[in-house]
Design a protein around this motif. Structure first.
Motif, PDB file in Angstrom:
ATOM      1  N   PRO A  75       0.813  -1.233   0.000  1.00 20.40           N
ATOM      2  CA  PRO A  75       0.000   0.000   0.000  1.00 20.40           C
ATOM      3  C   PRO A  75       0.837   1.270   0.000  1.00 20.40           C
ATOM      4  N   THR A  76       2.181   1.148   0.219  1.00 16.65           N
ATOM      5  CA  THR A  76       2.987   2.367   0.251  1.00 16.65           C
ATOM      6  C   THR A  76       3.239   2.936  -1.130  1.00 16.65           C
ATOM      7  N   PHE A  77       3.099   2.103  -2.188  1.00 21.73           N
ATOM      8  CA  PHE A  77       3.299   2.580  -3.540  1.00 21.73           C
ATOM      9  C   PHE A  77       1.961   2.973  -4.154  1.00 21.73           C
ATOM     10  N   GLY A  78       2.035   3.837  -5.159  1.00 23.88           N
ATOM     11  CA  GLY A  78       0.823   4.239  -5.850  1.00 23.88           C
ATOM     12  C   GLY A  78       0.163   5.424  -5.173  1.00 23.88           C
ATOM     13  N   SER A  79      -1.026   5.729  -5.681  1.00 26.70           N
ATOM     14  CA  SER A  79      -1.770   6.871  -5.149  1.00 26.70           C
ATOM     15  C   SER A  79      -2.394   6.547  -3.805  1.00 26.70           C
ATOM     16  N   LYS A  80      -2.887   7.581  -3.179  1.00 25.84           N
ATOM     17  CA  LYS A  80      -3.477   7.401  -1.859  1.00 25.84           C
ATOM     18  C   LYS A  80      -4.803   6.645  -1.928  1.00 25.84           C
ATOM     19  N   SER A  81      -5.457   6.691  -3.098  1.00 22.69           N
ATOM     20  CA  SER A  81      -6.755   6.013  -3.205  1.00 22.69           C
ATOM     21  C   SER A  81      -6.604   4.508  -3.273  1.00 22.69           C
ATOM     22  N   VAL A  82      -5.368   3.996  -3.605  1.00 21.59           N
ATOM     23  CA  VAL A  82      -5.197   2.554  -3.727  1.00 21.59           C
ATOM     24  C   VAL A  82      -5.277   1.880  -2.366  1.00 21.59           C
ATOM     25  N   SER A  83      -4.699   2.502  -1.349  1.00 24.24           N
ATOM     26  CA  SER A  83      -4.688   1.886  -0.028  1.00 24.24           C
ATOM     27  C   SER A  83      -6.064   1.817   0.599  1.00 24.24           C
ATOM     28  N   ALA A  84      -6.939   2.679   0.168  1.00 22.40           N
ATOM     29  CA  ALA A  84      -8.323   2.667   0.662  1.00 22.40           C
ATOM     30  C   ALA A  84      -8.377   2.703   2.177  1.00 22.40           C
ATOM     31  N   ARG A  85      -7.653   3.603   2.741  1.00 24.50           N
ATOM     32  CA  ARG A  85      -7.657   3.724   4.196  1.00 24.50           C
ATOM     33  C   ARG A  85      -8.780   4.658   4.628  1.00 24.50           C
ATOM     34  N   PRO A  86      -9.576   4.210   5.503  1.00 17.77           N
ATOM     35  CA  PRO A  86     -10.661   5.106   5.964  1.00 17.77           C
ATOM     36  C   PRO A  86     -10.092   6.238   6.799  1.00 17.77           C
ATOM     37  N   ARG A  87     -10.628   7.383   6.650  1.00 12.86           N
ATOM     38  CA  ARG A  87     -10.168   8.562   7.373  1.00 12.86           C
ATOM     39  C   ARG A  87     -10.993   8.725   8.641  1.00 12.86           C
ATOM     40  N   HIS A  88     -10.304   8.742   9.738  1.00  7.87           N
ATOM     41  CA  HIS A  88     -10.974   8.873  11.019  1.00  7.87           C
ATOM     42  C   HIS A  88     -10.731  10.274  11.558  1.00  7.87           C
ATOM     43  N   THR A  89     -11.703  10.794  12.106  1.00  6.55           N
ATOM     44  CA  THR A  89     -11.601  12.120  12.693  1.00  6.55           C
ATOM     45  C   THR A  89     -10.928  12.017  14.066  1.00  6.55           C
ATOM     46  N   ARG A  90      -9.855  12.738  14.225  1.00  4.56           N
ATOM     47  CA  ARG A  90      -9.140  12.677  15.495  1.00  4.56           C
ATOM     48  C   ARG A  90      -9.842  13.551  16.522  1.00  4.56           C
ATOM     49  N   GLN A  91      -9.983  12.957  17.676  1.00  3.55           N
ATOM     50  CA  GLN A  91     -10.662  13.665  18.752  1.00  3.55           C
ATOM     51  C   GLN A  91      -9.679  14.602  19.456  1.00  3.55           C
ATOM     52  N   LEU A  92     -10.181  15.651  19.971  1.00  6.05           N
ATOM     53  CA  LEU A  92      -9.365  16.584  20.723  1.00  6.05           C
ATOM     54  C   LEU A  92      -9.089  16.027  22.124  1.00  6.05           C
ATOM     55  N   ILE A  93      -7.832  15.972  22.470  1.00  7.92           N
ATOM     56  CA  ILE A  93      -7.415  15.452  23.776  1.00  7.92           C
ATOM     57  C   ILE A  93      -6.827  16.621  24.554  1.00  7.92           C
ATOM     58  N   PHE A  94      -7.469  16.957  25.614  1.00  5.43           N
ATOM     59  CA  PHE A  94      -7.032  18.084  26.435  1.00  5.43           C
ATOM     60  C   PHE A  94      -6.207  17.569  27.608  1.00  5.43           C
ATOM     61  N   ASN A  95      -5.145  18.287  27.927  1.00  7.46           N
ATOM     62  CA  ASN A  95      -4.305  17.938  29.074  1.00  7.46           C
ATOM     63  C   ASN A  95      -5.044  18.286  30.366  1.00  7.46           C
ATOM     64  N   GLN A  96      -4.845  17.417  31.332  1.00  5.73           N
ATOM     65  CA  GLN A  96      -5.477  17.664  32.617  1.00  5.73           C
ATOM     66  C   GLN A  96      -4.799  18.835  33.322  1.00  5.73           C
ATOM     67  N   LYS A  97      -5.515  19.442  34.158  1.00  2.00           N
ATOM     68  CA  LYS A  97      -5.005  20.607  34.866  1.00  2.00           C
ATOM     69  C   LYS A  97      -3.900  20.179  35.845  1.00  2.00           C
ATOM     70  N   GLY A  98      -2.778  20.844  35.748  1.00  4.80           N
ATOM     71  CA  GLY A  98      -1.657  20.566  36.637  1.00  4.80           C
ATOM     72  C   GLY A  98      -0.725  19.476  36.160  1.00  4.80           C
ATOM     73  N   LYS A  99      -0.884  19.003  34.897  1.00  6.12           N
ATOM     74  CA  LYS A  99      -0.038  17.917  34.412  1.00  6.12           C
ATOM     75  C   LYS A  99       1.415  18.370  34.301  1.00  6.12           C
ATOM     76  N   TYR A 100       1.675  19.459  33.610  1.00 12.04           N
ATOM     77  CA  TYR A 100       3.047  19.930  33.427  1.00 12.04           C
ATOM     78  C   TYR A 100       3.606  20.530  34.713  1.00 12.04           C
ATOM     79  N   ILE A 101       2.770  20.986  35.574  1.00 16.87           N
ATOM     80  CA  ILE A 101       3.255  21.480  36.863  1.00 16.87           C
ATOM     81  C   ILE A 101       3.822  20.335  37.687  1.00 16.87           C
ATOM     82  N   GLN A 102       3.150  19.168  37.638  1.00 21.30           N
ATOM     83  CA  GLN A 102       3.659  18.002  38.353  1.00 21.30           C
ATOM     84  C   GLN A 102       4.987  17.513  37.770  1.00 21.30           C
ATOM     85  N   GLN A 103       5.080  17.529  36.423  1.00 24.49           N
ATOM     86  CA  GLN A 103       6.335  17.114  35.810  1.00 24.49           C
ATOM     87  C   GLN A 103       7.478  18.046  36.195  1.00 24.49           C
TER      88      GLN A 103
END
Length: 591
Positions: A204-232
């Motif tokens: 599937p790495t060769f050819g056009s993108k339509s050959v692989s027929a990969r379904p496109r999934h919508t990525r969900q927004l992932i929010f960092n929890q409050k205080g995550k980087y403060i703890q690090q």
């Protein structure tokens, strides 16, 4: 410049021609005259023609699908017979073809009807045709396009449109191309999902993108929890504080002289006695002494006992102190006695030589002529030709001197023989007893000191090690008494320990190059002050055997534990504690 309308003009007079004439009249300035104003275009009429063309294209497509020849609609006109402008007819024809090829004819027609392009005739700017420069010659029409763009950018005037076909005008639909009629178009969509799954060689790495027929999934927004980087960040700060605390504790322990080795107490613990000693293992048929209560476990009178009726006499060993007894010195004679003995020996040798000459065993030696006895030995010959006689005497004197030098060179030892003689003497010296000496040095920052310590130990056939530590440095050497005495003079008298030459001859990759406390210069780039540097004899004595097989060399040890590990291999870790306990400059009592 003469007027162009004069009788003497070379130009032909202006002739009025019809609009259908192909030849354009020339202007007085030498460039073509601008064309007359274009006719006005009827917008409604152009929209009607576009709709008629779209209907014709739709009918032709339907006819091709059903296999019926298309019929031109009534009242339709061809582009050639139309009285509209050719630029507008080409634009509408192109849009109709594109809409027919994509299957969106209705939407395209309505869009053309609603958004009809408003054609505005180009405005002729007479100022562009006027002469520029000193020759009063106007610009060529081909150059007016660039000037039109500049004037539009500056003054907002319209520019003359090109009268040639664009790339989109050359586009033809597959249905209208004669070569494609009646043929199945080539499928370039690629393999389906089932084919890609069943084909093991599909990548599937060769050819056009339509050959692989990969379904496109919508990525969900992932929010960092409050205080995550403060703890690090807090964790990183704690880790840095812990490392800093460890460094401070190590520095304070080094200043206070606390031993960093946690297992120091183990070296002073006495090992528990074994269950049975090694000399009793052959006499007791058990693993401990509790079995001796049963006589059957004793192997004293049994056939396999180590005790027999035979007496074994041990090998007699010479007492070790006899090796240190010096050889008896010969009795020295007085000068008169030495001269008398020499005279008697020479007289005996002369009598023996004379006896051999009488018997004919040796030829008569030639007279030893010197300048002092020249006249007495040669006599008349010296009187006849004194120059020749003197030359003869000088020649004999030179021959005797050369013979003497050759005899001395023959008796002299070669380089290999001298090394063998020195090695044999050092081995004989070491066979009398192994002597050990330990030295403490405050600093070995000077590279010359480290070189002299190792080189002299090798030349004197000494074995041992040099431990380099940030606080103290110790040198342990062992060998014969003569070699140890020469090395002692080197360490205590010959080397100037307060000298700092700033030379550090360290090979690449050696650990000495990575330590800052062994550098001859400090952090500011200045030579270290070694005025208080001293070398102290910590201990010297005799041992039964050598603890080191060779001169190990210098070993860099950052901690006390590492230094003790190096010395523990030779069972000399007690010298480290001894060297740390004494003060610099105070010698330990020797035995």
């Amino acid at each position: 410049m003469a007027s162009s309308s004069g009788s003497g003009s070379l130009k032909r007079p202006h002739q009025l021609e019809d609009e259908t004439s192909q030849k354009r009249p020339r202007s007085n300035n030498g460039s073509p005259a601008p064309s007359s104003a274009p006719p006005k275009v009827d917008i409604q009429k152009a929209i009607a023609e576009a709709r008629a063309k779209a209907e014709a294209v739709r009918a032709r497509l339907n006819a091709q699908r059903e296999g019926i020849a298309p019929k031109p609609p009534a009242g339709s006109q061809t582009p050639q017979s139309s009285s509209t402008s050719p630029a507008l007819s080409r634009l509408e024809q192109m849009k109709a073809r594109v809409a027919a090829a994509t299957g969106k004819i209705n939407a395209s027609v309505s869009q053309v009807a609603q958004q009809a392009p408003s054609y505005a005739p180009p405005v002729n700017d007479d100022s562009l045709l006027k002469a520029r420069g000193g020759l009063d010659v106007g610009l060529h029409p081909a150059l007016l396009g660039d000037i039109g763009q500049d004037s539009r950018a500056t003054k907002g005037k319209q520019v003359m449109q090109p009268k040639f076909a664009t790339t989109m005008a050359n586009f033809r639909s597959e249905s209208s191309t004669p070569s494609t009629q009646g043929k199945t178009p080539l499928d370039l969509s690629g393999p389906s999902i089932e084919e890609t799954r069943s084909n093991p060689y599909f990548d599937p790495t060769f050819g056009s993108k339509s050959v692989s027929a990969r379904p496109r999934h919508t990525r969900q927004l992932i929010f960092n929890q409050k205080g995550k980087y403060i703890q690090q960040a807090a964790a990183l700060r704690r880790q840095a504080q812990l490392e800093d605390m460890k460094k401070r504790i190590a520095a304070r322990a080094r200043q206070a002289g606390i031993d960093e080795d946690l297992d120091v107490e183990k070296s002073y613990l006495v090992a528990a006695p074994p269950a049975i000693e090694w000399w009793d293992e052959g006499l007791v048929n058990a693993t401990d002494y509790s079995a001796i209560e049963d006589p059957s476990n004793l192997k004293v009178d049994t056939p396999d006992s180590v005790i027999t009726i035979y007496i074994q006499h041990p090998v007699l060993l010479e007492p070790p102190q006899d090796k240190n007894i010096p050889a008896p010195k010969p009795m020295y004679l007085t000068p008169k006695e030495q001269a008398k003995i020499r005279r008697q020996r020479r007289m005996a040798d002369l009598k023996e030589q004379q006896a051999k000459i009488r018997l004919g065993l040796e030829p008569v030696p030639a007279p030893k002529v010197k300048k002092s006895n020249l006249m007495r030995v040669l006599g008349e010959d010296a009187v006849k030709d004194p120059t020749a006689v003197e030359a003869r005497v000088n020649r004999e004197i030179a021959e005797r001197a050369q013979k003497h030098q050759e005899a001395n060179e023959a008796r002299k030892l070669t380089k290999e023989q001298r090394h063998e003689k020195l090695a044999s003497k050092q081995e004989l010296d070491a066979s009398k007893g192994v002597c050990v000496s330990v030295y403490r040095i405050d600093s070995l920052a000077n590279g010359r000191h480290r070189f002299k310590i190792g080189k002299n130990a090798e030349q004197n056939a000494l074995t041992g090690i040099c431990i380099m530590h940030p606080k103290i440095n110790i040198v342990i050497v062992e060998g014969g008494a003569r070699s140890i005495n020469a090395y002692k003079k080197l360490m205590l008298n010959r080397i100037d320990w307060t000298e700092n030459s700033g030379i550090n001859a360290v090979r690449e990759g050696n650990r000495e190059a990575l330590t800052s406390w062994l550098a001859a210069e400090d952090e500011k780039g200045e030579l270290k002050d070694l005025s208080l540097n001293t070398c102290t004899l910590v201990w010297e004595g005799e041992e039964k055997n050598r603890a080191f097989r060779k001169w190990v060399g210098a070993r860099v040890c950052e901690t006390d534990g590492a230094a003790k590990d190096q010395l523990a291999r030779a069972k000399m870790e007690n010298f480290w504690a001894l060297a740390k306990s004494i003060k610099p400059g105070a010698a330990w009592p020797c035995i």
